[in-house]
Enzyme design. Structure first.
Site, PDB file in Angstrom:
ATOM      1  N   CYS A  11      80.203  -2.636  22.431  1.00  0.00           N
ATOM      2  CA  CYS A  11      81.607  -3.058  22.568  1.00  0.00           C
ATOM      3  C   CYS A  11      81.913  -3.350  24.040  1.00  0.00           C
ATOM      4  O   CYS A  11      81.188  -2.915  24.945  1.00  0.00           O
ATOM      5  CB  CYS A  11      82.526  -1.960  22.039  1.00  0.00           C
ATOM      6  SG  CYS A  11      82.963  -0.688  23.239  1.00  0.00           S
TER       7      CYS A  11
ATOM      8  N   ASP B 236     100.949  -1.349   2.307  1.00  0.00           N
ATOM      9  CA  ASP B 236     101.347  -0.169   1.564  1.00  0.00           C
ATOM     10  C   ASP B 236     102.746  -0.422   1.016  1.00  0.00           C
ATOM     11  O   ASP B 236     103.471  -1.290   1.503  1.00  0.00           O
ATOM     12  CB  ASP B 236     101.307   1.078   2.454  1.00  0.00           C
ATOM     13  CG  ASP B 236     101.256   2.355   1.616  1.00  0.00           C
ATOM     14  OD1 ASP B 236     101.317   3.440   2.203  1.00  0.00           O
ATOM     15  OD2 ASP B 236     101.169   2.257   0.373  1.00  0.00           O
TER      16      ASP B 236
ATOM     17  N   GLN C 260      97.769   9.784  -8.450  1.00  0.00           N
ATOM     18  CA  GLN C 260      98.283  10.981  -7.834  1.00  0.00           C
ATOM     19  C   GLN C 260      97.775  12.196  -8.631  1.00  0.00           C
ATOM     20  O   GLN C 260      96.877  12.049  -9.450  1.00  0.00           O
ATOM     21  CB  GLN C 260      99.823  10.939  -7.778  1.00  0.00           C
ATOM     22  CG  GLN C 260     100.394   9.880  -6.822  1.00  0.00           C
ATOM     23  CD  GLN C 260     100.150  10.173  -5.352  1.00  0.00           C
ATOM     24  OE1 GLN C 260      99.774  11.297  -4.965  1.00  0.00           O
ATOM     25  NE2 GLN C 260     100.351   9.165  -4.501  1.00  0.00           N
TER      26      GLN C 260
ATOM     27  N   ASP D 288      91.430   3.517   4.970  1.00  0.00           N
ATOM     28  CA  ASP D 288      92.239   3.115   6.132  1.00  0.00           C
ATOM     29  C   ASP D 288      92.624   4.359   6.893  1.00  0.00           C
ATOM     30  O   ASP D 288      92.779   5.436   6.283  1.00  0.00           O
ATOM     31  CB  ASP D 288      93.518   2.397   5.662  1.00  0.00           C
ATOM     32  CG  ASP D 288      94.586   3.429   5.332  1.00  0.00           C
ATOM     33  OD1 ASP D 288      94.590   3.903   4.168  1.00  0.00           O
ATOM     34  OD2 ASP D 288      95.364   3.809   6.239  1.00  0.00           O
TER      35      ASP D 288
ATOM     36  N   CYS E 218      81.893  -0.310  26.452  1.00  0.00           N
ATOM     37  CA  CYS E 218      80.588   0.286  26.747  1.00  0.00           C
ATOM     38  C   CYS E 218      79.669  -0.687  27.472  1.00  0.00           C
ATOM     39  O   CYS E 218      78.791  -0.287  28.233  1.00  0.00           O
ATOM     40  CB  CYS E 218      79.927   0.756  25.454  1.00  0.00           C
ATOM     41  SG  CYS E 218      80.846   2.090  24.673  1.00  0.00           S
TER      42      CYS E 218
ATOM     43  N   GLY F 175      97.677  10.719  -2.430  1.00  0.00           N
ATOM     44  CA  GLY F 175      97.961  12.155  -2.467  1.00  0.00           C
ATOM     45  C   GLY F 175      96.926  13.014  -1.786  1.00  0.00           C
ATOM     46  O   GLY F 175      96.934  14.240  -1.916  1.00  0.00           O
TER      47      GLY F 175
ATOM     48  N   HIS G 117      86.747   0.219  21.450  1.00  0.00           N
ATOM     49  CA  HIS G 117      85.505   0.980  21.221  1.00  0.00           C
ATOM     50  C   HIS G 117      85.561   1.722  19.891  1.00  0.00           C
ATOM     51  O   HIS G 117      84.654   1.689  19.076  1.00  0.00           O
ATOM     52  CB  HIS G 117      85.253   1.977  22.351  1.00  0.00           C
ATOM     53  CG  HIS G 117      84.227   2.997  21.957  1.00  0.00           C
ATOM     54  ND1 HIS G 117      82.865   2.745  21.980  1.00  0.00           N
ATOM     55  CD2 HIS G 117      84.374   4.245  21.437  1.00  0.00           C
ATOM     56  CE1 HIS G 117      82.210   3.804  21.513  1.00  0.00           C
ATOM     57  NE2 HIS G 117      83.099   4.722  21.163  1.00  0.00           N
TER      58      HIS G 117
ATOM     59  N   ASP H 153     104.847   4.296  -5.102  1.00  0.00           N
ATOM     60  CA  ASP H 153     104.515   5.642  -5.592  1.00  0.00           C
ATOM     61  C   ASP H 153     105.218   6.693  -4.762  1.00  0.00           C
ATOM     62  O   ASP H 153     105.842   6.399  -3.736  1.00  0.00           O
ATOM     63  CB  ASP H 153     103.000   5.862  -5.510  1.00  0.00           C
ATOM     64  CG  ASP H 153     102.501   5.952  -4.068  1.00  0.00           C
ATOM     65  OD1 ASP H 153     101.553   6.703  -3.803  1.00  0.00           O
ATOM     66  OD2 ASP H 153     103.089   5.262  -3.191  1.00  0.00           O
TER      67      ASP H 153
ATOM     68  N   GLY I   8     105.521   1.558   0.775  1.00  0.00           N
ATOM     69  CA  GLY I   8     106.683   2.029   1.516  1.00  0.00           C
ATOM     70  C   GLY I   8     107.145   3.441   1.221  1.00  0.00           C
ATOM     71  O   GLY I   8     107.716   4.098   2.089  1.00  0.00           O
TER      72      GLY I   8
ATOM     73  N   CYS J  14      76.218   1.429  22.358  1.00  0.00           N
ATOM     74  CA  CYS J  14      77.331   0.664  21.811  1.00  0.00           C
ATOM     75  C   CYS J  14      77.467  -0.680  22.523  1.00  0.00           C
ATOM     76  O   CYS J  14      77.356  -0.759  23.747  1.00  0.00           O
ATOM     77  CB  CYS J  14      78.631   1.466  21.968  1.00  0.00           C
ATOM     78  SG  CYS J  14      80.078   0.621  21.314  1.00  0.00           S
TER      79      CYS J  14
HETATM   80  C1  APQ Z   1      99.375   1.792   6.122  1.00  0.00           C
HETATM   81  C2  APQ Z   1      99.090   3.161   5.566  1.00  0.00           C
HETATM   82  C3  APQ Z   1      98.380   3.105   4.281  1.00  0.00           C
HETATM   83  S1  APQ Z   1      97.848   4.584   3.639  1.00  0.00           S
HETATM   84  C4  APQ Z   1      99.320   5.611   3.590  1.00  0.00           C
HETATM   85  C5  APQ Z   1      99.051   6.787   2.678  1.00  0.00           C
HETATM   86  C6  APQ Z   1      98.295   7.832   3.163  1.00  0.00           C
HETATM   87  C7  APQ Z   1      98.013   8.932   2.349  1.00  0.00           C
HETATM   88  N1  APQ Z   1      97.276   9.973   2.849  1.00  0.00           N
HETATM   89  C8  APQ Z   1      98.463   8.984   1.026  1.00  0.00           C
HETATM   90  C9  APQ Z   1      99.230   7.921   0.515  1.00  0.00           C
HETATM   91  C10 APQ Z   1      99.738   7.907  -0.845  1.00  0.00           C
HETATM   92  O1  APQ Z   1      99.522   8.851  -1.641  1.00  0.00           O
HETATM   93  N2  APQ Z   1     100.461   6.835  -1.240  1.00  0.00           N
HETATM   94  C11 APQ Z   1     100.709   5.798  -0.398  1.00  0.00           C
HETATM   95  N3  APQ Z   1     101.433   4.748  -0.881  1.00  0.00           N
HETATM   96  N4  APQ Z   1     100.262   5.744   0.857  1.00  0.00           N
HETATM   97  C12 APQ Z   1      99.525   6.803   1.340  1.00  0.00           C
HETATM   98 ZN    ZN Z   2      81.717   1.174  22.740  1.00  0.00          ZN
END
Ligand code: APQ
Ligand code: ZN
Length: 373
Positions: free
Chosen positions: A307, A93, A190, A267, A310, A217, A336, A147, A95, A305
């Site tokens: 893993c 990301d 955004q 993520d 489990c 966003g 898990h 951003d 920052g 599961c």
């Molecule tokens: C390691 C984390 C990645 S996701 C972090 C994140 C999470 C969420 N919910 C929104 C944004 C966003 O609008 N812009 C950026 N750069 N990152 C966001």
């Molecule tokens: Zn498991």
């Protein structure tokens, strides 16, 4: 590296897609869930364990790594892949999001953002150019544009001004990134929950041109209904032949809904963070393993599961080690949870490829409605 990063779509089912992102460090099966390795580690997991759960790519954070141990030190030591012993793709990301959620004494301007470190109070500055330099020093395979993600509540005028600043920063990110075969730069849409602003942001990003596009966003407290409302149209504003990444999402039902609406990558810290607090995610819903009802339960967390938690441990044992504060508790439940999230992604990929996503989604919700976990 000469090989460019490519995205190949294999099948679609409604608006859902499955395919592969090919990179010099390996392939990423989509839809993909990306575990978060904020400070160079997916907490409580060895890299080989993260891979064993089925992850093809993990995330790093410009904000955390620039503060400690610094991007320059990681570069001197061979880059983030070598540093953290993960040789597959890494997305970082940019920052700005973390500055707004973690740092103090923040000052925003057209240039960028100045702030004081949450670790030691030292002063720092992040701009689109500096963010690109840090992510290059880290050796990130997929770089995110710099951003601003407006905090809620925000007026539509505030969201519009913030989005337009992010689009100017997106252009500066693109210019500073340059042409780096084998590395990708993703733009970040955004615009809050306002369709016209989302369309304006997508138009700006499409005009600049990126290797992939994130929907930013969201997952900032707007709630699932509002998030899905945006996802009902926003992915369609982005190029069909490029990966679409929904940032910061989410719970299993958020993930299923986002994939149904055309998202390829997600993520979230949820599986690892909740694993450390004793919250297990299963096909039948959530289990709080610290609840006394598990104290004498010889069954595994989830009998279906495969893993390590489990396969080899009872609920009674997991309950005990959490109650006792033993380190193995977070290790087992994180493993898990990440395993379950990856199993969910594999199920989604297979269902889309077979044209039976609707049936998969129906079964997914029916199992959770049954309860009895
Ligand atoms: C390691 C984390 C990645 S996701 C972090 C994140 C999470 C969420 N919910 C929104 C944004 C966003 O609008 N812009 C950026 N750069 N990152 C966001
Ligand atoms: Zn498991």
């Amino acid at each position: 590296m000469s090989q460019r990063i490519t995205f190949t779509l294999a099948a679609t089912d409604g608006r859902a897609r499955t395919g592969t992102i090919s990179t010099p460090r390996g392939e990423i099966r989509t839809p993909a869930f990306m575990p978060v390795g904020t400070a160079g580690t997916v907490k409580a997991m060895l890299p080989e364990s993260v891979r064993a759960t089925g992850a093809d790519i993990l995330l790093g954070n410009t904000y955390h790594l620039m503060l400690r141990p610094t991007a320059e030190r990681i570069a001197r030591l061979g880059g983030l892949h070598r540093f953290m012993n993960w040789e597959r793709p890494i997305l970082t990301d940019s920052g700005g999001f973390q500055v707004m959620s973690l740092a103090s004494l923040r000052k925003m301007s057209e240039e960028g953002v100045t702030f004081s470190s949450h670790i030691d109070g030292s002063k720092h500055k992040l701009t689109p150019e500096r963010s690109m330099e840090i992510q290059r020093l880290l050796g990130s395979d997929i770089v995110m544009a710099f951003d601003e993600c407006p905090a809620l509540p925000a007026t539509e005028a505030e969201v519009a001004a913030s989005m337009r600043l992010s689009m100017r920063w997106a252009q500066r990110s693109r210019d500073a990134f340059g042409d780096r075969p084998g590395h990708a730069l993703f733009g970040i849409m955004q615009g809050g929950v306002t369709k016209d602003l989302r369309a304006e942001s997508a138009e700006a990003l499409n005009a600049i041109g990126f290797d992939g596009y994130a929907v930013g966003g969201l997952a900032v407290g707007e709630g699932q209904e509002a998030m899905f409302g945006v996802l009902d149209y926003a992915p369609g504003f982005l190029p069909e032949d490029r990966p679409r990444y929904l940032m910061g999402v989410g719970k299993p039902d958020d993930i299923v809904g986002a994939v149904e609406r055309g998202i390829d990558m997600m993520d979230c810290v949820l599986p690892s963070r909740s694993g450390r607090t004793g919250q297990a995610w299963t096909r039948r819903g959530q289990v709080n393993i610290k609840n006394a009802r598990h104290m004498d339960d010889p069954r595994p967390l989830d009998e279906h599961c495969s893993c390590p938690a489990c396969r080899s441990y009872s609920r009674a044992y997991l309950h005990h080690v959490f109650r006792a504060g033993e380190m193995i508790s977070g290790m087992l439940l994180t493993w898990h949870n990440l395993h379950y999230f990856q199993e969910l992604m594999q199920g989604l990929r297979e269902a889309i490829a077979a044209g039976r996503l609707a049936e998969f989604v129906r079964d997914f919700h029916a199992l959770r409605a049954e309860g009895d976990i």
